[in-house]
Motif scaffolding. Structure first.
Motif, PDB file in Angstrom:
ATOM      1  N   LEU A 217       5.451  34.367 -28.596  1.00 26.28           N
ATOM      2  CA  LEU A 217       5.431  32.912 -28.639  1.00 26.28           C
ATOM      3  C   LEU A 217       4.673  32.419 -27.415  1.00 26.28           C
ATOM      4  O   LEU A 217       5.179  32.476 -26.304  1.00 26.28           O
ATOM      5  CB  LEU A 217       6.854  32.357 -28.666  1.00 26.28           C
ATOM      6  CG  LEU A 217       7.036  30.934 -29.193  1.00 26.28           C
ATOM      7  CD1 LEU A 217       8.446  30.748 -29.732  1.00 26.28           C
ATOM      8  CD2 LEU A 217       6.755  29.909 -28.111  1.00 26.28           C
ATOM      9  N   SER A 218       3.437  31.985 -27.635  1.00 30.53           N
ATOM     10  CA  SER A 218       2.582  31.644 -26.502  1.00 30.53           C
ATOM     11  C   SER A 218       1.404  30.813 -26.989  1.00 30.53           C
ATOM     12  O   SER A 218       1.051  30.838 -28.175  1.00 30.53           O
ATOM     13  CB  SER A 218       2.074  32.922 -25.824  1.00 30.53           C
ATOM     14  OG  SER A 218       1.114  32.645 -24.832  1.00 30.53           O
ATOM     15  N   ARG A 219       0.808  30.074 -26.050  1.00 29.86           N
ATOM     16  CA  ARG A 219      -0.482  29.466 -26.349  1.00 29.86           C
ATOM     17  C   ARG A 219      -1.515  30.581 -26.501  1.00 29.86           C
ATOM     18  O   ARG A 219      -1.551  31.500 -25.698  1.00 29.86           O
ATOM     19  CB  ARG A 219      -0.900  28.505 -25.234  1.00 29.86           C
ATOM     20  CG  ARG A 219      -0.019  27.277 -25.092  1.00 29.86           C
ATOM     21  CD  ARG A 219      -0.687  26.284 -24.134  1.00 29.86           C
ATOM     22  NE  ARG A 219       0.119  25.092 -23.948  1.00 29.86           N
ATOM     23  CZ  ARG A 219       0.891  24.866 -22.889  1.00 29.86           C
ATOM     24  NH1 ARG A 219       0.950  25.764 -21.936  1.00 29.86           N
ATOM     25  NH2 ARG A 219       1.590  23.754 -22.785  1.00 29.86           N
ATOM     26  N   LEU A 220      -2.344  30.475 -27.501  1.00 32.16           N
ATOM     27  CA  LEU A 220      -3.315  31.528 -27.790  1.00 32.16           C
ATOM     28  C   LEU A 220      -4.605  31.277 -27.012  1.00 32.16           C
ATOM     29  O   LEU A 220      -5.640  30.913 -27.569  1.00 32.16           O
ATOM     30  CB  LEU A 220      -3.564  31.608 -29.302  1.00 32.16           C
ATOM     31  CG  LEU A 220      -2.306  31.885 -30.144  1.00 32.16           C
ATOM     32  CD1 LEU A 220      -2.652  31.942 -31.617  1.00 32.16           C
ATOM     33  CD2 LEU A 220      -1.615  33.170 -29.701  1.00 32.16           C
ATOM     34  N   PHE A 221      -4.512  31.489 -25.697  1.00 27.07           N
ATOM     35  CA  PHE A 221      -5.650  31.347 -24.797  1.00 27.07           C
ATOM     36  C   PHE A 221      -5.902  32.690 -24.113  1.00 27.07           C
ATOM     37  O   PHE A 221      -5.040  33.572 -24.101  1.00 27.07           O
ATOM     38  CB  PHE A 221      -5.380  30.273 -23.739  1.00 27.07           C
ATOM     39  CG  PHE A 221      -5.456  28.858 -24.267  1.00 27.07           C
ATOM     40  CD1 PHE A 221      -6.643  28.151 -24.208  1.00 27.07           C
ATOM     41  CD2 PHE A 221      -4.339  28.249 -24.819  1.00 27.07           C
ATOM     42  CE1 PHE A 221      -6.719  26.842 -24.685  1.00 27.07           C
ATOM     43  CE2 PHE A 221      -4.406  26.946 -25.309  1.00 27.07           C
ATOM     44  CZ  PHE A 221      -5.598  26.245 -25.235  1.00 27.07           C
ATOM     45  N   TYR A 222      -7.071  32.801 -23.503  1.00 21.92           N
ATOM     46  CA  TYR A 222      -7.451  34.049 -22.839  1.00 21.92           C
ATOM     47  C   TYR A 222      -6.472  34.410 -21.731  1.00 21.92           C
ATOM     48  O   TYR A 222      -6.047  35.562 -21.620  1.00 21.92           O
ATOM     49  CB  TYR A 222      -8.871  33.920 -22.263  1.00 21.92           C
ATOM     50  CG  TYR A 222      -9.246  35.048 -21.337  1.00 21.92           C
ATOM     51  CD1 TYR A 222      -9.607  36.296 -21.842  1.00 21.92           C
ATOM     52  CD2 TYR A 222      -9.220  34.886 -19.949  1.00 21.92           C
ATOM     53  CE1 TYR A 222      -9.943  37.354 -20.993  1.00 21.92           C
ATOM     54  CE2 TYR A 222      -9.547  35.934 -19.097  1.00 21.92           C
ATOM     55  CZ  TYR A 222      -9.905  37.149 -19.623  1.00 21.92           C
ATOM     56  OH  TYR A 222     -10.226  38.188 -18.789  1.00 21.92           O
ATOM     57  N   GLY A 249       2.350  29.986 -32.029  1.00 20.59           N
ATOM     58  CA  GLY A 249       1.496  29.392 -31.015  1.00 20.59           C
ATOM     59  C   GLY A 249       0.154  29.007 -31.606  1.00 20.59           C
ATOM     60  O   GLY A 249      -0.203  29.399 -32.727  1.00 20.59           O
ATOM     61  N   SER A 250      -0.607  28.247 -30.847  1.00 19.63           N
ATOM     62  CA  SER A 250      -1.923  27.809 -31.291  1.00 19.63           C
ATOM     63  C   SER A 250      -2.880  27.834 -30.115  1.00 19.63           C
ATOM     64  O   SER A 250      -2.461  27.874 -28.953  1.00 19.63           O
ATOM     65  CB  SER A 250      -1.856  26.397 -31.881  1.00 19.63           C
ATOM     66  OG  SER A 250      -1.408  25.468 -30.894  1.00 19.63           O
ATOM     67  N   GLY A 251      -4.172  27.822 -30.414  1.00 15.27           N
ATOM     68  CA  GLY A 251      -5.185  27.841 -29.374  1.00 15.27           C
ATOM     69  C   GLY A 251      -6.498  28.381 -29.913  1.00 15.27           C
ATOM     70  O   GLY A 251      -6.595  28.781 -31.088  1.00 15.27           O
ATOM     71  N   PRO A 252      -7.513  28.424 -29.083  1.00 12.39           N
ATOM     72  CA  PRO A 252      -8.844  28.853 -29.535  1.00 12.39           C
ATOM     73  C   PRO A 252      -8.911  30.314 -29.974  1.00 12.39           C
ATOM     74  O   PRO A 252      -9.828  30.687 -30.699  1.00 12.39           O
ATOM     75  CB  PRO A 252      -9.726  28.607 -28.303  1.00 12.39           C
ATOM     76  CG  PRO A 252      -8.794  28.564 -27.141  1.00 12.39           C
ATOM     77  CD  PRO A 252      -7.519  28.006 -27.671  1.00 12.39           C
ATOM     78  N   LYS A 253      -7.961  31.140 -29.545  1.00 11.00           N
ATOM     79  CA  LYS A 253      -7.969  32.547 -29.929  1.00 11.00           C
ATOM     80  C   LYS A 253      -7.258  32.790 -31.263  1.00 11.00           C
ATOM     81  O   LYS A 253      -7.185  33.945 -31.727  1.00 11.00           O
ATOM     82  CB  LYS A 253      -7.289  33.394 -28.845  1.00 11.00           C
ATOM     83  CG  LYS A 253      -8.060  33.470 -27.523  1.00 11.00           C
ATOM     84  CD  LYS A 253      -9.327  34.281 -27.679  1.00 11.00           C
ATOM     85  CE  LYS A 253     -10.059  34.428 -26.357  1.00 11.00           C
ATOM     86  NZ  LYS A 253     -11.276  35.252 -26.493  1.00 11.00           N
TER      87      LYS A 253
END
Length: 500
Positions: A217-222, A249-253
Motif C-alpha cells: 500500500l503505497s504511492r506508486l512513485f520511483y 495505491g496510484s501514481g505514474p508507475k
C-alpha cells in the motif's frame, strides 16, 4: 499555557498520506489539550473556502495553482495578503509548517517571521545532496530555516539529514516521531490476543498449501520503490506458488506495474485496488499476512506501523529512518535491491509457515510504543520553549545554545529585529545571501504596505468555538488517549484574547 496555532502545508486531506494524517492527528490532540488549531492548505477538487472537520478543526482551503504532486506554484509574495488576513482573523501566535516541498509551508514561515510570529517547521522527508533537484530544495530550505524558531524531524536519521541540508545547529532540531491511532488498525480477529495470552505457546503453523497474502500500500512513485516491486513481483510469485499480492495505491508507475502483470499473466494472483482512502487502509491491511515496503528513501514510514498494528509481518528496506520505527521481531529487513527483496520476502514466508513470528501480539505492542497524545505533549513542549515559557535549562537541558540568546531566564528565542534577520540570511552564501536579504526586505515592505492600506481594524475576528477542555485525569496512564471515565470533562468557552 494555551496557544493559537496555524498548521500550514500543501499536503492535507482529502489527499491520503503520512503528512496529511500527521497534521490532522496532531491538530486534534492539541485541540484536546486546550489549544486553538487551524489548518491552511490549498484548494482541492470540491473543497474551497473554509471547512470544519471533527473536533472543530477549521481548515482554510486557499485557491492557488497546483503544479506537481499537489504542490502549489511558488510565488514568494502573492500568498502574503490572504495569509496575513487569516492570521489576524484567527489571532494566530505560532505558525507550524510541514513539508520541505510545500510552497505554502515555506512561504508561510517567511511571512510569519515578518509579522513577528513564532515559527516551527516539521520535516517529513529525506533528500540527497548531489542531484539538481536536491541542491535547489536544500538551498531554499536553508533560506527559510535561517530564521525559524525550532525544527522538528520525525526520526533521528531525518534530523541528521535536515541539519546537514540546512546548516542548522543540532540543538534547535528535535526528533519527534509519527504515531498511529492503534484502535483504528486492529487485527481482523481482536479476540485472538486474549486467547493466546491464556494459552501461551507458538501459533499454529501455516501448511504449505495455505495461501499467504502480501499487501503493498503505497504511492506508486520511483522513490517509493515501485521499480523494485515491479522487478521482484514475478520472481516472488514464481518461487512461491501459494502466494498472492494485494496492491493499493496510484501514481505514474501504475502503468508499468499493470504491464508487468499482463506480461507475466499474473492477473489471478495480483489484485490492484487503485487509490484507497485512509479510512479504508485497515480493511485492506487485514486481508494479508505480510506487508512489503520496498521504499528507496523514507524518513519514518507510518504505513509500516499501521501494518504491524494490523498484525502483519513487515518486509522493508533498510533505508532512512525505517530501522528506528519497529523492533526487529516485527520486521524482515532487505537491501534496496531486487535480489535481496526476493530473498527477504522468502524468509518472511518461511518464518510465518514455521510459526516463528507471533503476529497476533503486534497490535498491543504497537499500541504501547506509539501514541498521538505523547506526540502532542512533546510538540507542546517545543511551543513552550520558543515562546519563552520554559527556562533555558528546562528547554535545552543545560546544553550550549550556540548563536541563540537566553535572557531573563527564558529559553533562547530568535529575534524579530529586521537587522538581526538580515544578518542570518546574509550568511546563506555569497550570492544567495544577498538575494535572500532582498526577498526579506521586499516582504517587509509588503507587510508595511498592507498594514497601511489594509489595516487590521477592517479584518473581522473569528469567534472561537466552545470546546471541551480535558483535565489531566482524563488522559489514560498509558498515554494512548482519553480514558473511559469522562465524567470529569467539562465544557467551557475560551476567552477571546485581546488583539495586541
Amino acid at each position: 499555557m494555551h496557544y493559537n496555532i496555524a498548521m500550514v502545508s500543501d499536503f492535507f486531506f482529502p489527499q491520503p498520506g503520512g503528512i496529511e494524517s500527521h497534521i490532522y492527528q496532531l491538530s486534534s490532540k492539541l485541540i484536546d489539550r486546550g489549544h486553538k488549531v487551524i489548518v491552511i492548505t490549498h484548494a482541492y477538487a470540491g473543497r474551497t473556502g473554509v471547512r470544519y472537520l471533527t473536533n472543530s478543526l477549521k481548515v482554510y482551503h486557499v485557491p492557488f495553482f497546483v503544479v506537481y504532486r499537489e504542490t502549489t506554484f511558488p510565488t514568494v509574495f502573492s500568498f502574503f495578503p490572504i495569509f496575513r488576513n487569516i492570521i489576524i482573523r484567527e489571532r494566530i501566535e505560532i505558525v507550524h509548517g510541514h513539508g520541505s516541498l510545500s510552497s505554502f509551508c515555506l512561504e508561510a514561515i517567511l511571512h510569519a517571521r515578518t509579522m513577528g510570529l513564532r515559527t516551527v517547521f516539521t520535516d517529513h522527508s529525506l533528500f540527497g545532496f548531489a542531484d539538481a533537484a536536491s541542491i535547489l530544495t536544500n538551498k531554499l530550505l536553508k533560506f527559510i530555516l535561517s530564521d525559524v524558531d525550532h525544527v522538528i524531524c520525525v526520526s533521528h536519521t531525518s534530523k541528521e539529514n535536515t541539519v546537514l541540508r540546512a546548516s542548522l545547529d543540532p540543538l534547535m532540531v528535535s526528533a519527534i516521531p509519527n504515531a498511529v491511532v492503534a484502535e483504528n488498525f486492529r487485527p481482523r480477529s481482536p479476540n485472538r490476543e486474549s486467547h493466546h495470552r491464556s494459552a501461551p505457546g507458538p501459533p499454529p503453523r501455516l501448511s504449505p498449501n495455505d495461501i499467504i497474502t502480501i499487501v503493498v500500500l503505497s504511492r506508486l512513485f520511483y522513490n517509493k520503490g515501485t521499480d523494485l516491486l515491479i522487478a521482484a513481483l514475478p520472481r516472488i510469485l514464481a518461487l512461491h506458488p501459494n502466494v498472492r499480492f494485494i496492491i493499493a495505491g496510484s501514481g505514474p508507475k501504475a502503468i508499468d506495474l499493470e504491464q508487468t502483470i499482463e506480461r507475466h499473466v499474473l492477473q489471478d494472483r495480483v489484485t490492484l485496488l487503485g487509490p484507497v482512502r485512509h479510512d479504508e487502509v485497515r480493511d485492506v491491511m487485514v486481508q494479508g499476512h505480510i506487508y512489503l515496503h520496498p521504499s528507496l528513501t523514507e524518513a519514518f514510514g507510518t504505513v509500516i506501523v499501521e501494518a504491524a498494528s494490523c498484525g502483519l509481518y513487515v518486509v522493508c528496506t533498510r533505508v532512512g529512518g525505517i530501522p528506528e520505527v519497529l523492533p526487529t521481531h516485527m520486521t524482515e529487513f532487505a537491501k534496496p535491491e531486487e535480489d535481496d527483496i526476493v530473498a527477504a520476502t522468502g524468509r518472511a514466508i518461511a518464518a510465518l509457515r514455521a510459526g516463528k513470528v507471533r503476529t497476533e501480539l503486534f497490535h498491543n505492542q504497537v499500541k504501547q510504543m506509539y501514541s498521538w497524545q505523547d506526540i502532542a505533549q512533546r510538540t507542546e513542549r517545543v511551543y513552550d520553549g520558543i515562546s519563552g515559557v520554559l527556562s533555558h535549562d528546562e528547554f535545552y537541558q543545560g546544553a550550549s545554545t550556540g548563536g541563540w540568546t537566553a535572557t531573563r531566564g527564558r529559553a533562547g528565542v530568535q529575534s524579530f529585529a529586521l537587522i538581526e534577520r538580515l544578518k542570518r540570511y546574509y550568511g546563506c552564501g555569497i550570492w544567495a545571501g544577498k538575494l535572500f536579504c532582498l526577498c526579506v526586505i521586499v516582504d517587509y515592505l509588503l507587510y508595511v504596505f498592507l498594514e497601511i492600506f489594509a489595516p487590521r481594524s477592517r479584518i473581522d475576528l473569528a469567534k472561537n468555538w466552545p470546546k471541551k477542555i480535558l483535565k489531566e485525569t482524563d488522559v489514560s496512564k498509558d498515554g494512548t488517549g482519553i480514558s473511559r471515565k469522562r465524567s470529569s470533562r467539562r465544557r467551557e468557552k475560551r476567552e477571546d484574547r485581546t488583539e495586541t
